[in-house]
Scaffold this motif. Structure first.
Motif, PDB file in Angstrom:
ATOM      1  N   THR A 120     -37.403 -47.560  26.901  1.00  6.72           N
ATOM      2  CA  THR A 120     -38.209 -46.404  27.261  1.00  6.72           C
ATOM      3  C   THR A 120     -37.705 -45.879  28.600  1.00  6.72           C
ATOM      4  O   THR A 120     -37.112 -46.608  29.387  1.00  6.72           O
ATOM      5  CB  THR A 120     -39.697 -46.779  27.375  1.00  6.72           C
ATOM      6  OG1 THR A 120     -39.831 -47.786  28.376  1.00  6.72           O
ATOM      7  CG2 THR A 120     -40.224 -47.303  26.047  1.00  6.72           C
ATOM      8  N   MET A 121     -37.955 -44.612  28.826  1.00  5.26           N
ATOM      9  CA  MET A 121     -37.522 -44.001  30.078  1.00  5.26           C
ATOM     10  C   MET A 121     -38.660 -43.135  30.576  1.00  5.26           C
ATOM     11  O   MET A 121     -39.149 -42.273  29.841  1.00  5.26           O
ATOM     12  CB  MET A 121     -36.277 -43.170  29.832  1.00  5.26           C
ATOM     13  CG  MET A 121     -35.552 -42.776  31.052  1.00  5.26           C
ATOM     14  SD  MET A 121     -33.905 -42.442  30.458  1.00  5.26           S
ATOM     15  CE  MET A 121     -33.255 -41.400  31.607  1.00  5.26           C
ATOM     16  N   ASP A 122     -39.099 -43.392  31.779  1.00  4.13           N
ATOM     17  CA  ASP A 122     -40.224 -42.674  32.363  1.00  4.13           C
ATOM     18  C   ASP A 122     -41.443 -42.718  31.447  1.00  4.13           C
ATOM     19  O   ASP A 122     -42.160 -41.740  31.297  1.00  4.13           O
ATOM     20  CB  ASP A 122     -39.837 -41.219  32.665  1.00  4.13           C
ATOM     21  CG  ASP A 122     -38.735 -41.116  33.719  1.00  4.13           C
ATOM     22  OD1 ASP A 122     -38.688 -41.997  34.602  1.00  4.13           O
ATOM     23  OD2 ASP A 122     -37.952 -40.169  33.669  1.00  4.13           O
ATOM     24  N   GLY A 123     -41.632 -43.869  30.787  1.00  3.49           N
ATOM     25  CA  GLY A 123     -42.802 -44.058  29.934  1.00  3.49           C
ATOM     26  C   GLY A 123     -42.726 -43.388  28.579  1.00  3.49           C
ATOM     27  O   GLY A 123     -43.649 -43.465  27.789  1.00  3.49           O
ATOM     28  N   VAL A 124     -41.616 -42.716  28.282  1.00  2.01           N
ATOM     29  CA  VAL A 124     -41.467 -42.037  26.998  1.00  2.01           C
ATOM     30  C   VAL A 124     -40.830 -43.005  26.012  1.00  2.01           C
ATOM     31  O   VAL A 124     -39.735 -43.520  26.246  1.00  2.01           O
ATOM     32  CB  VAL A 124     -40.593 -40.773  27.126  1.00  2.01           C
ATOM     33  CG1 VAL A 124     -40.368 -40.137  25.767  1.00  2.01           C
ATOM     34  CG2 VAL A 124     -41.229 -39.792  28.093  1.00  2.01           C
ATOM     35  N   ILE A 125     -41.525 -43.268  24.928  1.00  4.83           N
ATOM     36  CA  ILE A 125     -41.011 -44.165  23.901  1.00  4.83           C
ATOM     37  C   ILE A 125     -40.086 -43.356  22.991  1.00  4.83           C
ATOM     38  O   ILE A 125     -40.421 -42.241  22.599  1.00  4.83           O
ATOM     39  CB  ILE A 125     -42.166 -44.785  23.098  1.00  4.83           C
ATOM     40  CG1 ILE A 125     -43.024 -45.628  24.047  1.00  4.83           C
ATOM     41  CG2 ILE A 125     -41.642 -45.621  21.937  1.00  4.83           C
ATOM     42  CD1 ILE A 125     -44.292 -46.145  23.422  1.00  4.83           C
ATOM     43  N   PRO A 126     -38.924 -43.910  22.634  1.00  2.00           N
ATOM     44  CA  PRO A 126     -38.011 -43.173  21.766  1.00  2.00           C
ATOM     45  C   PRO A 126     -38.671 -42.806  20.438  1.00  2.00           C
ATOM     46  O   PRO A 126     -39.527 -43.537  19.947  1.00  2.00           O
ATOM     47  CB  PRO A 126     -36.858 -44.145  21.531  1.00  2.00           C
ATOM     48  CG  PRO A 126     -37.017 -45.215  22.539  1.00  2.00           C
ATOM     49  CD  PRO A 126     -38.443 -45.221  22.973  1.00  2.00           C
TER      50      PRO A 126
END
Length: 169
Positions: A120-126
């Motif tokens: 995840t990046m900055d809380g965004v799940i793929p």
């Protein structure tokens, strides 16, 4: 070859490897703080990335000695707390046994595949990914849609052994 330490592997006290990807002078200073090498960023050989690249071997030796007493997971946690890019080198069984393995593996029709985005990046799940098609699963559709072959013509090619269309219901 133009950033140091970057892509460098280091062994820890518990026999594991970790990788450093230190791209900025600030990250290097934080790395040194975590490792108790507070004077290193002021050493002219290591004060800038350009200097670290020139003195890569000496830097590697210093970091190797400083990292060796640490256990990998504790050191990674400390590095991540200071925003130093570093990661564990894992064997495949460790990857699939890890706590977030369910986010890395796609299961479909009894098959498992590894997703190409496993973090995840900055809380965004793929976004949810689907597994790749089975071998030759789309051959008939491609032959019909792209080449305009009729089902009869495809059957002729199959009968002649000229193509493999995988499992066709």
């Amino acid at each position: 070859p133009n950033i140091a330490p970057y892509g460098s592997l280091f062994r820890t006290a518990d026999g594991h490897d970790l990788l450093l990807a230190v791209g900025t002078d600030r990250q290097f200073a934080h790395l040194c703080t975590v490792l108790g090498l507070d004077g290193l960023p002021d050493d002219p050989r290591f004060a800038t990335n350009a200097a670290r690249v020139v003195h890569r071997d000496a830097l590697g030796a210093l970091l190797r000695d400083a990292i060796l007493p640490y256990k990998r997971d504790a050191l990674l946690a400390a590095l991540h707390d200071r925003h130093v890019p570093a990661g564990a080198v894992l064997a495949l069984p460790d990857v699939f046994d890890g706590p977030d393995a369910h986010t890395r593996v796609l299961r479909h029709d009894g098959l498992a595949a590894v997703r190409h985005v496993a973090f995840t990046m900055d809380g965004v799940i793929p976004r949810s990914l689907s597994p790749p098609p089975a071998y030759a699963a789309d051959t008939v559709a491609v032959l019909q849609e792209r080449l305009g072959l009729t089902p009869e013509r495809i059957a002729q090619h199959r009968a002649a052994g000229a193509l493999d269309v995988g499992h066709v219901p």
